[in-house]
Design a protein around this motif. Structure first.
Motif, PDB file in Angstrom:
ATOM      1  N   PHE A  50     -14.120 -55.355  -4.048  1.00 18.25           N
ATOM      2  CA  PHE A  50     -13.373 -55.718  -5.248  1.00 18.25           C
ATOM      3  C   PHE A  50     -13.423 -54.619  -6.304  1.00 18.25           C
ATOM      4  O   PHE A  50     -12.531 -54.521  -7.143  1.00 18.25           O
ATOM      5  CB  PHE A  50     -13.880 -57.035  -5.840  1.00 18.25           C
ATOM      6  N   GLY A  51     -14.454 -53.787  -6.261  1.00 19.38           N
ATOM      7  CA  GLY A  51     -14.482 -52.638  -7.157  1.00 19.38           C
ATOM      8  C   GLY A  51     -13.295 -51.724  -6.892  1.00 19.38           C
ATOM      9  O   GLY A  51     -12.642 -51.235  -7.824  1.00 19.38           O
ATOM     10  N   TYR A  52     -12.998 -51.515  -5.617  1.00 16.62           N
ATOM     11  CA  TYR A  52     -11.833 -50.700  -5.251  1.00 16.62           C
ATOM     12  C   TYR A  52     -10.541 -51.408  -5.664  1.00 16.62           C
ATOM     13  O   TYR A  52      -9.627 -50.785  -6.228  1.00 16.62           O
ATOM     14  CB  TYR A  52     -11.837 -50.437  -3.748  1.00 16.62           C
ATOM     15  N   ASP A  53     -10.458 -52.714  -5.403  1.00 17.22           N
ATOM     16  CA  ASP A  53      -9.261 -53.472  -5.779  1.00 17.22           C
ATOM     17  C   ASP A  53      -9.032 -53.424  -7.291  1.00 17.22           C
ATOM     18  O   ASP A  53      -7.892 -53.335  -7.759  1.00 17.22           O
ATOM     19  CB  ASP A  53      -9.394 -54.928  -5.330  1.00 17.22           C
ATOM     20  N   SER A  54     -10.116 -53.478  -8.059  1.00 16.74           N
ATOM     21  CA  SER A  54     -10.011 -53.422  -9.523  1.00 16.74           C
ATOM     22  C   SER A  54      -9.459 -52.078  -9.976  1.00 16.74           C
ATOM     23  O   SER A  54      -8.668 -51.997 -10.924  1.00 16.74           O
ATOM     24  CB  SER A  54     -11.388 -53.654 -10.156  1.00 16.74           C
ATOM     25  N   TRP A  55      -9.892 -51.040  -9.319  1.00 17.95           N
ATOM     26  CA  TRP A  55      -9.405 -49.690  -9.624  1.00 17.95           C
ATOM     27  C   TRP A  55      -7.896 -49.605  -9.387  1.00 17.95           C
ATOM     28  O   TRP A  55      -7.157 -49.077 -10.225  1.00 17.95           O
ATOM     29  CB  TRP A  55     -10.159 -48.698  -8.753  1.00 17.95           C
ATOM     30  N   GLN A  56      -7.436 -50.165  -8.262  1.00 17.09           N
ATOM     31  CA  GLN A  56      -6.004 -50.148  -7.970  1.00 17.09           C
ATOM     32  C   GLN A  56      -5.227 -50.986  -8.985  1.00 17.09           C
ATOM     33  O   GLN A  56      -4.119 -50.624  -9.402  1.00 17.09           O
ATOM     34  CB  GLN A  56      -5.749 -50.662  -6.541  1.00 17.09           C
ATOM     35  N   TRP A  57      -5.803 -52.118  -9.383  1.00 18.12           N
ATOM     36  CA  TRP A  57      -5.165 -52.965 -10.391  1.00 18.12           C
ATOM     37  C   TRP A  57      -4.991 -52.197 -11.703  1.00 18.12           C
ATOM     38  O   TRP A  57      -3.933 -52.243 -12.336  1.00 18.12           O
ATOM     39  CB  TRP A  57      -6.011 -54.212 -10.629  1.00 18.12           C
ATOM     40  N   ALA A  58      -6.040 -51.484 -12.118  1.00 12.20           N
ATOM     41  CA  ALA A  58      -5.992 -50.739 -13.376  1.00 12.20           C
ATOM     42  C   ALA A  58      -4.931 -49.639 -13.321  1.00 12.20           C
ATOM     43  O   ALA A  58      -4.191 -49.423 -14.290  1.00 12.20           O
ATOM     44  CB  ALA A  58      -7.362 -50.141 -13.687  1.00 12.20           C
ATOM     45  N   LYS A  59      -4.832 -48.943 -12.195  1.00  8.69           N
ATOM     46  CA  LYS A  59      -3.823 -47.889 -12.070  1.00  8.69           C
ATOM     47  C   LYS A  59      -2.417 -48.473 -12.151  1.00  8.69           C
ATOM     48  O   LYS A  59      -1.534 -47.896 -12.791  1.00  8.69           O
ATOM     49  CB  LYS A  59      -4.029 -47.122 -10.754  1.00  8.69           C
ATOM     50  N   GLU A  60      -2.212 -49.617 -11.525  1.00  8.90           N
ATOM     51  CA  GLU A  60      -0.903 -50.266 -11.576  1.00  8.90           C
ATOM     52  C   GLU A  60      -0.589 -50.743 -12.994  1.00  8.90           C
ATOM     53  O   GLU A  60       0.531 -50.579 -13.487  1.00  8.90           O
ATOM     54  CB  GLU A  60      -0.877 -51.443 -10.603  1.00  8.90           C
ATOM     55  N   PHE A  61      -1.587 -51.319 -13.652  1.00 11.37           N
ATOM     56  CA  PHE A  61      -1.402 -51.827 -15.012  1.00 11.37           C
ATOM     57  C   PHE A  61      -1.030 -50.704 -15.976  1.00 11.37           C
ATOM     58  O   PHE A  61      -0.219 -50.879 -16.884  1.00 11.37           O
ATOM     59  CB  PHE A  61      -2.690 -52.512 -15.475  1.00 11.37           C
ATOM     60  N   MET A  62      -1.614 -49.526 -15.772  1.00 10.63           N
ATOM     61  CA  MET A  62      -1.454 -48.428 -16.723  1.00 10.63           C
ATOM     62  C   MET A  62      -0.325 -47.465 -16.369  1.00 10.63           C
ATOM     63  O   MET A  62      -0.074 -46.521 -17.117  1.00 10.63           O
ATOM     64  CB  MET A  62      -2.766 -47.635 -16.808  1.00 10.63           C
ATOM     65  N   LYS A  63       0.386 -47.690 -15.276  1.00 10.95           N
ATOM     66  CA  LYS A  63       1.325 -46.674 -14.811  1.00 10.95           C
ATOM     67  C   LYS A  63       2.498 -46.456 -15.765  1.00 10.95           C
ATOM     68  O   LYS A  63       3.113 -45.391 -15.757  1.00 10.95           O
ATOM     69  CB  LYS A  63       1.824 -47.002 -13.406  1.00 10.95           C
ATOM     70  N   ASP A  64       2.836 -47.449 -16.593  1.00 14.64           N
ATOM     71  CA  ASP A  64       3.931 -47.267 -17.548  1.00 14.64           C
ATOM     72  C   ASP A  64       3.417 -47.135 -18.980  1.00 14.64           C
ATOM     73  O   ASP A  64       4.154 -47.334 -19.938  1.00 14.64           O
ATOM     74  CB  ASP A  64       4.922 -48.426 -17.449  1.00 14.64           C
ATOM     75  N   VAL A  65       2.127 -46.809 -19.122  1.00 16.47           N
ATOM     76  CA  VAL A  65       1.522 -46.629 -20.446  1.00 16.47           C
ATOM     77  C   VAL A  65       1.190 -45.154 -20.640  1.00 16.47           C
ATOM     78  O   VAL A  65       0.466 -44.569 -19.833  1.00 16.47           O
ATOM     79  CB  VAL A  65       0.235 -47.472 -20.594  1.00 16.47           C
ATOM     80  N   ASP A  66       1.717 -44.558 -21.690  1.00 18.22           N
ATOM     81  CA  ASP A  66       1.438 -43.151 -21.961  1.00 18.22           C
ATOM     82  C   ASP A  66       0.305 -42.984 -22.969  1.00 18.22           C
ATOM     83  O   ASP A  66      -0.669 -42.288 -22.714  1.00 18.22           O
ATOM     84  CB  ASP A  66       2.698 -42.450 -22.488  1.00 18.22           C
ATOM     85  N   TYR A  67       0.456 -43.637 -24.117  1.00 16.49           N
ATOM     86  CA  TYR A  67      -0.528 -43.487 -25.178  1.00 16.49           C
ATOM     87  C   TYR A  67      -1.211 -44.826 -25.473  1.00 16.49           C
ATOM     88  O   TYR A  67      -0.604 -45.893 -25.329  1.00 16.49           O
ATOM     89  CB  TYR A  67       0.131 -42.960 -26.459  1.00 16.49           C
ATOM     90  N   VAL A  68      -2.462 -44.743 -25.873  1.00 14.70           N
ATOM     91  CA  VAL A  68      -3.222 -45.933 -26.238  1.00 14.70           C
ATOM     92  C   VAL A  68      -3.924 -45.672 -27.568  1.00 14.70           C
ATOM     93  O   VAL A  68      -4.067 -44.526 -27.998  1.00 14.70           O
ATOM     94  CB  VAL A  68      -4.282 -46.286 -25.170  1.00 14.70           C
TER      95      VAL A  68
END
Length: 337
Positions: free
Chosen positions: A108-126
Motif C-alpha cells: 500500500f505504500g507503493y499504491d499511495s505513491w501512485q495515488w499521490a502522483k495521479e492526484f498532483m499531475k494537474d497541479v503546478d504550484y502549491v
C-alpha cells in the motif's frame, strides 16, 4: 504490474476522483500571513507524503501524515509485486515481538505513491503553510508544512485530503494539529466509515493501525498534559521546542526537569547515553556510568524509548552538549494516564 495490483490502484483512483466530484473539499479559512511559507512549484512526488519544491529554502515534511513506506528505485513496481505474494507473513516476521508497530516498505505504500502522483499531475504550484510559529522545522531542519493545492478551481488542504481518502492516518505522534485537529479527526472518521484505503479490508497495508492510533494519541496527550501542567514552570523544559532548548543556557548547574522523546540508546561503551534529538546538530544527553548501568533493568525501557519522558537532575554541559547524569531510576519517568 499484475491484475491484482492494477485493481487495487484503480480502486484508489476511482474513490479519489469520486470524492473530488461529489463532495465539498475542506474549506481553507483566511490564513495569518505569518503562517505562510510561500508558493512553490512541485518538482517531484517522492511518495505519498514527501515532495520536492523548486526554490524552497530547504526541504519540507508534510505534517500529520504518515503514508506507508515504499520502494522508490526503478524496480519498485516489480519489488512490490513480489512483496504482495507474502505480505502478511513478511510484516509479522518484521515486527516479531516488538510491543510497538514498525515501519516497512509495503504494497500500500507503493499504491499511495501512485495515488499521490495521479492526484498532483494537474497541479503546478502549491502554497505551503505552517501549523504554528513555535515549531516551524523538524530535527532535520525540514519545514513542517501543510500543502494547499487547487483542484477544479477550489483550494484543498492536501494533508487533510490524504487522511480523508484513507491514504494516511492522522499522524499525531508528535502532537495534535493546532489549526486543523477537528478537521483531521473528521477526515479520518470519514475514511473509516467508508472503508477507504488503510481502513479497507481489501488492500495490503500495515495490519496494526488501531495500535498505532492508540500509541500516537497517548503521545499527543503527553504533550497536552505537559503544556497544561508545567508550561509555566521555569524549571521544566520541553526541548522539542528550540526556544526551550536555548533557554537551558541560563540554568547550568541547577536542578531542572527535561521533557522530550528519546531518539536512541547508545550502549557500545561506557558511559551509556540516551539521547533526545533537538536539531540535526544538537541533542540532549542522559548519561549512565557503569556503576549505575543497572538502572536500565529497573525501568520499563521499551516504553521509555517510545514515548515522551521526564528526566530530572543537575544540568551540566560537556563538549557543547547539555546533559543530566542518571544515578537513580526515580530521575526518569513517564506519565501513564
Amino acid at each position: 504490474m499484475n491484475l491484482k495490483s492494477f485493481y487495487i490502484i484503480s480502486r484508489i483512483y476511482f474513490l479519489s476522483f469520486l470524492f473530488l466530484f461529489t463532495s465539498v473539499p475542506v474549506a481553507i479559512s483566511q490564513t495569518d500571513s505569518n503562517l505562510i511559507i510561500g508558493e512553490f512549484k512541485v518538482t517531484k512526488v517522492v511518495d505519498g507524503d514527501t515532495f520536492r519544491f523548486d526554490k524552497l529554502d530547504g526541504s519540507a515534511r508534510l505534517q500529520f501524515l504518515d503514508t506507508e513506506e515504499t520502494f522508490k528505485d526503478d524496480n519498485a513496481a516489480q519489488k512490490t509485486d513480489e512483496l504482495r505474494k507474502n505480505w502478511d507473513k513478511y510484516y509479522k516476521t518484521l515486527r516479531d515481538t516488538s510491543k510497538y508497530p514498525v515501519k516497512a516498505d509495503s504494497p500500500f505504500g507503493y499504491d499511495s505513491w501512485q495515488w499521490a502522483k495521479e492526484f498532483m499531475k494537474d497541479v503546478d504550484y502549491v502554497r505551503l503553510e505552517k501549523d504554528d510559529l513555535v515549531r516551524e522545522k523538524d530535527i532535520f531542519n525540514r519545514w513542517l508544512a501543510y500543502m494547499i493545492v487547487i483542484k477544479n478551481g477550489k483550494e484543498i488542504n492536501y494533508n487533510i485530503e490524504v487522511v480523508r481518502q484513507g491514504i494516511s492516518p492522522y499522524f499525531n505522534k508528535y502532537g495534535n494539529s493546532k489549526r486543523f485537529h477537528n478537521e483531521f479527526v473528521a477526515a479520518q472518521n470519514y475514511a473509516k466509515e467508508n472503508k477507504l484505503g488503510i481502513w479497507s479490508d481489501t488492500v495490503q497495508k500495515y495490519p496494526d493501525y488501531d495500535e498505532r492510533l492508540t500509541w500516537w494519541d497517548f503521545r499527543a496527550k503527553q504533550l497536552e498534559d505537559f503544556d497544561s501542567e508545567h508550561k509555566e514552570n521555569k524549571y521544566y523544559f520541553n526541548i522539542s521546542e528550540i526556544n526551550e532548548y536555548k533557554r537551558l543556557e541560563n540554568y547550568l548547574g541547577q536542578e531542572v526537569i527535561i521533557f522530550g522523546s528519546i531518539g536512541e540508546l547508545l550502549q557500545n561503551r561506557f558511559p551509556y547515553l540516551m539521547t533526545i534529538p533537538v536539531t540535526k546538530e544538537n541533542r540532549f544527553e542522559i548519561v549512565i556510568f557503569e556503576e549505575h548501568a543497572g538502572i536500565l533493568n529497573e525501568i520499563n525501557l521499551q516504553d521509555i524509548l517510545e514515548n515522551y519522558v521526564y528526566v530530572m537532575g543537575k544540568l551540566e554541559k560537556r563538549k557543547d552538549r547539555y546533559q543530566i547524569i542518571l544515578r537513580d531510576k526515580n530521575q526518569i519517568w513517564m506519565d501513564k494516564d
